[in-house]
Design a protein around this motif. Sequence first.
Motif, PDB file in Angstrom:
ATOM      1  N   LYS A  23      -2.695   2.091   8.455  1.00 34.68           N
ATOM      2  CA  LYS A  23      -2.923   2.493   9.839  1.00 34.68           C
ATOM      3  C   LYS A  23      -2.312   1.473  10.789  1.00 34.68           C
ATOM      4  O   LYS A  23      -2.751   0.326  10.855  1.00 34.68           O
ATOM      5  CB  LYS A  23      -4.422   2.628  10.110  1.00 34.68           C
ATOM      6  N   ASN A  76      -5.448  -4.842  10.431  1.00 32.33           N
ATOM      7  CA  ASN A  76      -6.084  -5.389   9.221  1.00 32.33           C
ATOM      8  C   ASN A  76      -5.148  -6.355   8.493  1.00 32.33           C
ATOM      9  O   ASN A  76      -5.578  -7.405   8.022  1.00 32.33           O
ATOM     10  CB  ASN A  76      -6.506  -4.267   8.275  1.00 32.33           C
ATOM     11  N   ASN A 135      -0.137  -3.279  11.881  1.00 29.93           N
ATOM     12  CA  ASN A 135      -1.429  -3.046  11.260  1.00 29.93           C
ATOM     13  C   ASN A 135      -2.352  -4.227  11.563  1.00 29.93           C
ATOM     14  O   ASN A 135      -2.045  -5.361  11.186  1.00 29.93           O
ATOM     15  CB  ASN A 135      -1.257  -2.863   9.750  1.00 29.93           C
ATOM     16  N   GLY A 186      -6.876   2.278  -1.388  1.00 28.35           N
ATOM     17  CA  GLY A 186      -7.360   2.614  -0.055  1.00 28.35           C
ATOM     18  C   GLY A 186      -6.221   2.808   0.925  1.00 28.35           C
ATOM     19  O   GLY A 186      -5.052   2.897   0.562  1.00 28.35           O
ATOM     20  N   ASP A 187      -6.603   2.867   2.225  1.00 26.57           N
ATOM     21  CA  ASP A 187      -5.581   3.074   3.246  1.00 26.57           C
ATOM     22  C   ASP A 187      -5.741   2.122   4.436  1.00 26.57           C
ATOM     23  O   ASP A 187      -5.194   2.350   5.494  1.00 26.57           O
ATOM     24  CB  ASP A 187      -5.609   4.519   3.736  1.00 26.57           C
ATOM     25  N   ARG A 188      -6.475   1.045   4.231  1.00 25.34           N
ATOM     26  CA  ARG A 188      -6.763   0.148   5.352  1.00 25.34           C
ATOM     27  C   ARG A 188      -5.531  -0.573   5.880  1.00 25.34           C
ATOM     28  O   ARG A 188      -5.540  -1.089   6.982  1.00 25.34           O
ATOM     29  CB  ARG A 188      -7.856  -0.839   4.979  1.00 25.34           C
ATOM     30  N   TYR A 189      -4.441  -0.628   5.105  1.00 23.43           N
ATOM     31  CA  TYR A 189      -3.238  -1.323   5.560  1.00 23.43           C
ATOM     32  C   TYR A 189      -2.121  -0.365   5.963  1.00 23.43           C
ATOM     33  O   TYR A 189      -1.013  -0.781   6.223  1.00 23.43           O
ATOM     34  CB  TYR A 189      -2.739  -2.295   4.480  1.00 23.43           C
ATOM     35  N   GLN A 213       0.824  -1.202   0.000  1.00 24.00           N
ATOM     36  CA  GLN A 213       0.000   0.000   0.000  1.00 24.00           C
ATOM     37  C   GLN A 213       0.867   1.266   0.000  1.00 24.00           C
ATOM     38  O   GLN A 213       0.549   2.244  -0.666  1.00 24.00           O
ATOM     39  CB  GLN A 213      -0.931   0.004   1.198  1.00 24.00           C
TER      40      GLN A 213
END
Length: 183
Positions: free
Chosen positions: A114, A124, A122, A109-112, A102
């Motif tokens: 955070k 997720n 992370n 997206g940015d789910r990985y 990512q």
Amino acid sequence: DGWIVATSISREIKNEKRNLPLAMIIAPIIVLAIYVMYFLGLVKMVGIEHILTHSGDYLYYASEKIFGENGKIVILLFVVVSVIGTLNGLILGHIRLPQSLQEKGLLAGDRYQKVSKTIGENVNAGVMALLISLVWVVVNYVVMKLEWLPGHDISELVIVSQYLLFILLYVKVFLLFRKRVVK
């Protein structure tokens, strides 16, 4: 397959453009040397005839010659510690892989990106690594329980499927290269 996972932690390596290729060249040479020394040592200690006629028992025979009557336990402990260490590295590498992809813009997206403040990883990506691992555990159990691959190890299926998926990855990299997205 730690060599593949090692690339997912490249951002954490000092001077990664120099040190990662060096590690990917030097480490396999060291591993090869260790395997050759191991094999030559076993042949010298046990003898080629014993290895050929006793299948997997030659290692226990050699360990008893080195460590005495409890040699099998010593070798088993070495194997368990080695497997746990390998598992630890693979888990950490698999958790970092989606985050690394990512950061390079290869996942939407940015789910990985955070990272949890409490655990420093992370969540997720950890869940994704856990789910993939659980799928392989179930596949392993079913194949072994139903004896779908008699005389074979289930890890062969994992390795073959992984390398088949790498073909798709390489095709994508070549397409991105042709579009001049990557060098």
